[in-house]
Design a protein around this motif. Structure first.
Motif, PDB file in Angstrom:
ATOM      1  N   GLU A  27     -18.598 122.911  -6.548  1.00  0.00           N
ATOM      2  CA  GLU A  27     -19.079 121.783  -7.050  1.00  0.00           C
ATOM      3  C   GLU A  27     -20.422 121.317  -6.328  1.00  0.00           C
ATOM      4  O   GLU A  27     -20.465 120.348  -5.485  1.00  0.00           O
ATOM      5  N   LYS A  28     -21.363 122.009  -6.481  1.00  0.00           N
ATOM      6  CA  LYS A  28     -22.957 121.775  -6.128  1.00  0.00           C
ATOM      7  C   LYS A  28     -23.769 122.476  -6.801  1.00  0.00           C
ATOM      8  O   LYS A  28     -23.528 123.412  -7.550  1.00  0.00           O
ATOM      9  N   PRO A  29     -25.022 121.940  -7.177  1.00  0.00           N
ATOM     10  CA  PRO A  29     -25.937 122.241  -7.833  1.00  0.00           C
ATOM     11  C   PRO A  29     -26.383 123.815  -7.348  1.00  0.00           C
ATOM     12  O   PRO A  29     -26.412 124.091  -6.292  1.00  0.00           O
ATOM     13  N   ILE A  30     -26.953 124.754  -8.347  1.00  0.00           N
ATOM     14  CA  ILE A  30     -27.105 126.343  -7.930  1.00  0.00           C
ATOM     15  C   ILE A  30     -28.116 126.156  -6.963  1.00  0.00           C
ATOM     16  O   ILE A  30     -28.229 126.860  -5.754  1.00  0.00           O
ATOM     17  N   GLU A  31     -29.301 125.254  -7.027  1.00  0.00           N
ATOM     18  CA  GLU A  31     -30.287 125.170  -5.840  1.00  0.00           C
ATOM     19  C   GLU A  31     -29.618 125.071  -4.585  1.00  0.00           C
ATOM     20  O   GLU A  31     -30.123 125.769  -3.567  1.00  0.00           O
ATOM     21  N   ALA A  32     -28.664 124.199  -4.413  1.00  0.00           N
ATOM     22  CA  ALA A  32     -28.102 124.123  -3.215  1.00  0.00           C
ATOM     23  C   ALA A  32     -27.388 125.314  -2.761  1.00  0.00           C
ATOM     24  O   ALA A  32     -27.211 125.687  -1.282  1.00  0.00           O
ATOM     25  N   VAL A  33     -26.230 125.918  -3.549  1.00  0.00           N
ATOM     26  CA  VAL A  33     -25.752 127.270  -3.022  1.00  0.00           C
ATOM     27  C   VAL A  33     -26.889 128.250  -3.012  1.00  0.00           C
ATOM     28  O   VAL A  33     -26.668 129.059  -1.595  1.00  0.00           O
ATOM     29  N   TYR A  34     -27.722 128.412  -3.594  1.00  0.00           N
ATOM     30  CA  TYR A  34     -28.819 129.626  -3.349  1.00  0.00           C
ATOM     31  C   TYR A  34     -29.590 129.251  -2.084  1.00  0.00           C
ATOM     32  O   TYR A  34     -29.624 130.148  -1.250  1.00  0.00           O
ATOM     33  N   ALA A  35     -30.070 128.047  -1.655  1.00  0.00           N
ATOM     34  CA  ALA A  35     -30.810 127.715  -0.477  1.00  0.00           C
ATOM     35  C   ALA A  35     -29.781 128.124   0.807  1.00  0.00           C
ATOM     36  O   ALA A  35     -30.231 128.677   1.700  1.00  0.00           O
ATOM     37  N   PHE A  36     -28.529 127.720   0.651  1.00  0.00           N
ATOM     38  CA  PHE A  36     -27.424 128.270   1.704  1.00  0.00           C
ATOM     39  C   PHE A  36     -27.582 129.548   2.159  1.00  0.00           C
ATOM     40  O   PHE A  36     -27.910 130.188   3.198  1.00  0.00           O
ATOM     41  N   LEU A  37     -26.987 130.432   0.849  1.00  0.00           N
ATOM     42  CA  LEU A  37     -26.977 131.862   0.966  1.00  0.00           C
ATOM     43  C   LEU A  37     -28.488 132.367   1.085  1.00  0.00           C
ATOM     44  O   LEU A  37     -28.448 133.696   1.811  1.00  0.00           O
ATOM     45  N   ALA A  38     -29.511 132.016   0.868  1.00  0.00           N
ATOM     46  CA  ALA A  38     -30.794 132.686   1.081  1.00  0.00           C
ATOM     47  C   ALA A  38     -31.294 132.912   2.492  1.00  0.00           C
ATOM     48  O   ALA A  38     -32.166 133.531   2.754  1.00  0.00           O
ATOM     49  N   ASP A  39     -30.677 132.077   3.261  1.00  0.00           N
ATOM     50  CA  ASP A  39     -30.791 132.109   4.865  1.00  0.00           C
ATOM     51  C   ASP A  39     -29.784 132.574   5.654  1.00  0.00           C
ATOM     52  O   ASP A  39     -28.545 132.252   5.709  1.00  0.00           O
ATOM     53  N   MET A  40     -30.128 133.838   6.100  1.00  0.00           N
ATOM     54  CA  MET A  40     -29.021 134.712   6.987  1.00  0.00           C
ATOM     55  C   MET A  40     -28.663 133.972   8.183  1.00  0.00           C
ATOM     56  O   MET A  40     -27.517 134.259   8.479  1.00  0.00           O
ATOM     57  N   ASN A  41     -29.281 133.094   8.453  1.00  0.00           N
ATOM     58  CA  ASN A  41     -28.920 132.471   9.668  1.00  0.00           C
ATOM     59  C   ASN A  41     -27.454 131.254   9.303  1.00  0.00           C
ATOM     60  O   ASN A  41     -26.598 131.138  10.012  1.00  0.00           O
ATOM     61  N   ASN A  42     -27.159 131.232   8.002  1.00  0.00           N
ATOM     62  CA  ASN A  42     -26.194 130.425   7.594  1.00  0.00           C
ATOM     63  C   ASN A  42     -24.850 131.252   7.472  1.00  0.00           C
ATOM     64  O   ASN A  42     -23.731 130.885   7.292  1.00  0.00           O
ATOM     65  N   HIS A  43     -25.087 132.467   7.141  1.00  0.00           N
ATOM     66  CA  HIS A  43     -24.031 133.602   6.901  1.00  0.00           C
ATOM     67  C   HIS A  43     -23.002 133.746   7.960  1.00  0.00           C
ATOM     68  O   HIS A  43     -21.772 134.051   7.803  1.00  0.00           O
ATOM     69  N   GLU A  44     -23.448 133.400   9.379  1.00  0.00           N
ATOM     70  CA  GLU A  44     -22.519 133.495  10.464  1.00  0.00           C
ATOM     71  C   GLU A  44     -21.172 132.482  10.126  1.00  0.00           C
ATOM     72  O   GLU A  44     -20.188 132.626  10.412  1.00  0.00           O
ATOM     73  N   GLN A  45     -21.511 131.362   9.279  1.00  0.00           N
ATOM     74  CA  GLN A  45     -20.594 130.315   9.008  1.00  0.00           C
ATOM     75  C   GLN A  45     -19.344 131.068   8.118  1.00  0.00           C
ATOM     76  O   GLN A  45     -18.098 130.345   8.126  1.00  0.00           O
TER      77      GLN A  45
END
Length: 132
Positions: A11-29
Motif C-alpha cells: 500500500e504505497k505508490p509505485i514511485e515509492a516502491v521503485y525508489a526503495f528498490l532502485a538503491d542497492m543500499n536499501n537491499h540490506e534491509q
C-alpha cells in the motif's frame, strides 16, 4: 533455467516502491540474518551468505517504476538474474514481484530450490513489512 518468484501488494505508490528498490543500499534491509559482511553503493552490493558463498551484485537495468534487474559482477556459484517487477494497481497500491532466474543443474536444483524459494519469500514479505 529455474525460475523462483513471489509477489505481494504494498500500500504505497509505485514511485515509492521503485525508489526503495532502485538503491542497492536499501537491499540490506531485505536480507535474512545469515547475510554478513554487507557493503553497498546505490548500484552494487557485496555480501557473504554465512557458511555458503560470497556474492557481488550490480543493478544492470532500471526501467523507472517498472523493473530493476540485478546480475553478478564476480563469479557466482551459478548464473543468476534477480528482477523486481512493479505494477501500479491504482490508489496507492503497488504489486511487487521478485523473480530469481538461476541456471541450476539437476543436483543443484534439488539442493538449492527450497532455500532460494525461502529467500525470495523472505525478501517479498520483508519489503511489505518495511514499506507497507
Amino acid at each position: 533455467m529455474t525460475i523462483i518468484q513471489n509477489s505481494v501488494d504494498i500500500e504505497k505508490p509505485i514511485e515509492a516502491v521503485y525508489a526503495f528498490l532502485a538503491d542497492m543500499n536499501n537491499h540490506e534491509q531485505l536480507m535474512p540474518n545469515n547475510i554478513e559482511n554487507w557493503s553497498s553503493t546505490e548500484d552494487e552490493a557485496r555480501f557473504a551468505i554465512k557458511n555458503m558463498a560470497k556474492l557481488a551484485l550490480k543493478i544492470s537495468q532500471r526501467i523507472v517504476n517498472k523493473e530493476i534487474v540485478c546480475v553478478p559482477i564476480e563469479d557466482a556459484p551459478f548464473a543468476l538474474t534477480l528482477r523486481w517487477k512493479l505494477e501500479d494497481k491504482g490508489i496507492n497500491t503497488t504489486n511487487a514481484t521478485f523473480v530469481m532466474e538461476a541456471e541450476l543443474n539437476m543436483m543443484m536444483k534439488m539442493m538449492a530450490s527450497g532455500p532460494l524459494q525461502k529467500l525470495v519469500d523472505y525478501q517479498v514479505n520483508t519489503l511489505k513489512s518495511i514499506l507497507g
